[in-house]
Scaffold this motif. Structure first.
Motif, short mmCIF file in Angstrom:
data_model
loop_
_atom_site.label_atom_id
_atom_site.label_comp_id
_atom_site.label_asym_id
_atom_site.label_seq_id
_atom_site.Cartn_x
_atom_site.Cartn_y
_atom_site.Cartn_z
N HIS A 166 84.35 51.90 80.42
CA HIS A 166 84.65 50.43 80.74
C HIS A 166 84.63 49.70 79.29
CE1 HIS A 166 84.92 46.52 82.31
NE2 HIS A 166 84.17 46.52 83.22
N GLY A 167 85.68 49.52 78.55
CA GLY A 167 85.73 48.94 77.11
C GLY A 167 86.07 47.56 77.25
N ALA A 168 86.03 46.75 78.46
CA ALA A 168 86.69 45.37 78.73
C ALA A 168 85.56 44.55 79.16
CB ALA A 168 87.89 45.74 79.74
N ASN A 169 86.02 43.26 79.27
CA ASN A 169 85.23 42.25 80.16
C ASN A 169 83.97 41.76 79.58
OD1 ASN A 169 86.80 44.09 82.40
ND2 ASN A 169 87.11 41.93 82.95
N GLY A 170 83.85 42.18 78.26
CA GLY A 170 82.74 41.59 77.47
C GLY A 170 81.44 42.35 77.43
N TYR A 171 81.69 43.66 77.97
CA TYR A 171 80.32 44.58 78.17
C TYR A 171 80.08 45.36 76.77
CZ TYR A 171 80.88 43.12 82.90
OH TYR A 171 80.98 42.14 84.03
N ARG A 183 83.78 40.25 66.75
CA ARG A 183 82.82 39.70 65.70
C ARG A 183 81.67 38.80 66.08
NH1 ARG A 183 86.83 38.87 60.56
NH2 ARG A 183 88.05 37.60 61.93
N ASN A 184 82.30 38.12 67.10
CA ASN A 184 80.95 37.10 67.58
C ASN A 184 79.72 37.74 68.31
OD1 ASN A 184 82.24 37.63 70.08
ND2 ASN A 184 81.29 35.83 70.80
N THR A 185 80.00 38.92 68.78
CA THR A 185 78.89 39.52 69.34
C THR A 185 78.33 40.65 68.32
OG1 THR A 185 80.58 40.91 70.61
CG2 THR A 185 79.42 39.10 71.70
N PRO A 223 88.29 36.15 77.13
CA PRO A 223 86.92 35.71 76.66
C PRO A 223 86.11 35.90 77.79
CG PRO A 223 88.74 34.12 77.87
CD PRO A 223 89.35 35.46 77.71
N GLU A 224 86.07 36.45 78.65
CA GLU A 224 85.07 36.68 79.55
C GLU A 224 83.70 37.23 79.33
OE1 GLU A 224 84.50 39.00 83.92
OE2 GLU A 224 86.28 39.51 83.13
N ASN A 225 82.52 36.71 79.61
CA ASN A 225 81.40 37.03 79.03
C ASN A 225 81.28 36.37 77.76
OD1 ASN A 225 80.12 37.85 81.58
ND2 ASN A 225 81.38 39.88 81.28
N ASP A 226 81.83 35.34 77.34
CA ASP A 226 81.81 34.73 76.21
C ASP A 226 81.87 35.63 74.83
OD1 ASP A 226 80.89 32.57 74.43
OD2 ASP A 226 78.70 33.35 74.25
N ILE A 227 83.20 36.66 75.01
CA ILE A 227 83.69 36.99 74.07
C ILE A 227 84.85 36.28 73.05
CG2 ILE A 227 85.18 39.27 73.53
CD1 ILE A 227 82.44 40.22 73.76
#
Length: 364
Positions: free
Chosen positions: A172-177, A185-187, A230-234
């Motif tokens: 699972h490399g998706a959905n902001g996890y 870059r923002n995380t 942009p899910e989960n603030d990505i």
């Protein structure tokens, strides 16, 4: 109908091009992470899908995102999943385990500690925990040695998955996890070998793929990505470069498939499809469930080999049959999507046409 055609890939043979997308249902025992006994029946009911991708399954307790999420980090959990895979295979189905680490998208009320992430960057918004909706917390940045341990958590979970009878695993490399948190870059504000440049931000995802492939063979490994989601603030302001480089690096492996989440306009798929020579599973994200017509269009356009359907499978366990017959589709109330309640889980019946009435409507 293209969706009902068989698919033959290098490492995967499917009787149709309809995949059941991974969907969190939250029915596992919250204390042990063991799937509910009805989980076997739930997946077996949906075994007519060309491929089932399980709900996200945590690779370590620190990677659990919310209440009722199952794990694949203990022998007891693996034993319970064996009953699930046996039931699916008895019905002629194929099932991959989606291996998941939620990263910062968790809460002390879920895992009993501060969540971990590439960097100590708090997610905007709220999160669902054992006490209901609550404010997010600032995660703790993983140390370099800990990153290696997380990589091994994925590898160990993959080994357990295969031993439990899964046909393969989807990372699972998706959905902001966590995996996507390293890409964005923002995380990811690290200044060591895991952050900064595109190549450095790719390091962790590629290490996970390599370790899992070493454990179970690349032909049993898939990866799910959601560029620009942009899910989960990505925020992925250099997403085209990041994912182009990622797919280039992945060419050294003959993975089972790449699972791409895109919006109905197909912009991401149009960019990535020419870069990916292996099987591609497409999953559209929008306010409405993906329709049969949308799925057909993706295959006809050459943007996907297989199309994943999510919400439609909740109330239509025999979705491929309904597509084949042009039968009406049942709808599920959103209230039954998640949670410990068992209604709305295995109690949706297969389609049973009223022969005379349906024959008329099918010919019209």
């Amino acid at each position: 109908m293209r969706l009902l055609e068989a698919f033959r890939g290098t490492a995967m043979r499917l009787p149709n091009r309809i995949a059941m997308a991974p969907m969190t249902r939250g029915r596992a025992d919250d204390l042990t992470g063991v799937p509910h006994p009805l989980t076997a029946e739930y997946y077996a009911q949906r075994a007519s899908a060309g491929l089932i991708v399980s709900e996200g399954v945590w690779v370590s307790h620190a990677g659990k995102s919310g209440p009722g999420i199952p794990g694949l980090a203990t022998e007891r959990q693996a034993e319970a999943w064996s009953a699930v895979t046996d039931a699916v295979h008895a019905e002629g189905g194929r099932i991959y385990a989606q291996l998941w680490h939620a990263g910062r998208v968790s809460h002390p009320g879920v895992i009993g500690r501060t969540p971990v992430a590439p960097s100590a960057v708090r997610q905007a918004g709220r999160i669902f925990s054992a006490d209901g909706w609550t404010d997010t917390v600032e995660p703790r940045a993983l140390g370099e040695e800990e990153i290696g341990e997380v990589v091994q958590d994925f590898a160990k979970a993959a080994r357990r998955a295969v031993e439990a009878g899964f046909d393969g695993v989807e990372l699972h490399g998706a959905n902001g996890y966590l995996i996507q948190e390293f890409l964005a870059r923002n995380t990811n504000r690290r200044t060591d070998r895991y952050g900064g440049s595109v190549a450095a931000r790719l390091a962790f995802p590629l290490e996970v793929v390599a370790a899992v492939a070493e454990q179970i063979g690349a032909a049993r490994v898939a990866l799910r990505i959601s560029p620009g989601n942009p899910e989960n603030d990505i925020v992925e302001d250099d997403g085209k470069e990041v994912y182009s480089r990622l797919l280039t690096e992945l060419r050294r492996y003959e993975l089972a498939y790449l699972h791409v989440i895109d919006t109905p306009d197909g912009e991401v798929l149009s960019h990535l499809r020419p870069l990916w020579l292996g099987p591609l599973v497409a999953n559209l994200r929008s306010g409405e469930p993906t329709s049969r017509a949308e799925g057909e269009s993706l295959i006809e356009a050459g943007l996907a080999d297989v199309v994943a359907f999510g919400r439609l499978f909740i109330a239509n366990p025999d979705l491929p049959v309904r597509f084949a017959l042009g039968a009406p589709l049942a709808e599920a109330d959103h209230d039954v999507y998640y949670g410990a309640r068992l209604d709305g889980y295995t109690d949706f019946p297969p389609f049973e046409p009223d022969s005379a009435k349906f024959a008329c409507s099918a010919r019209s």
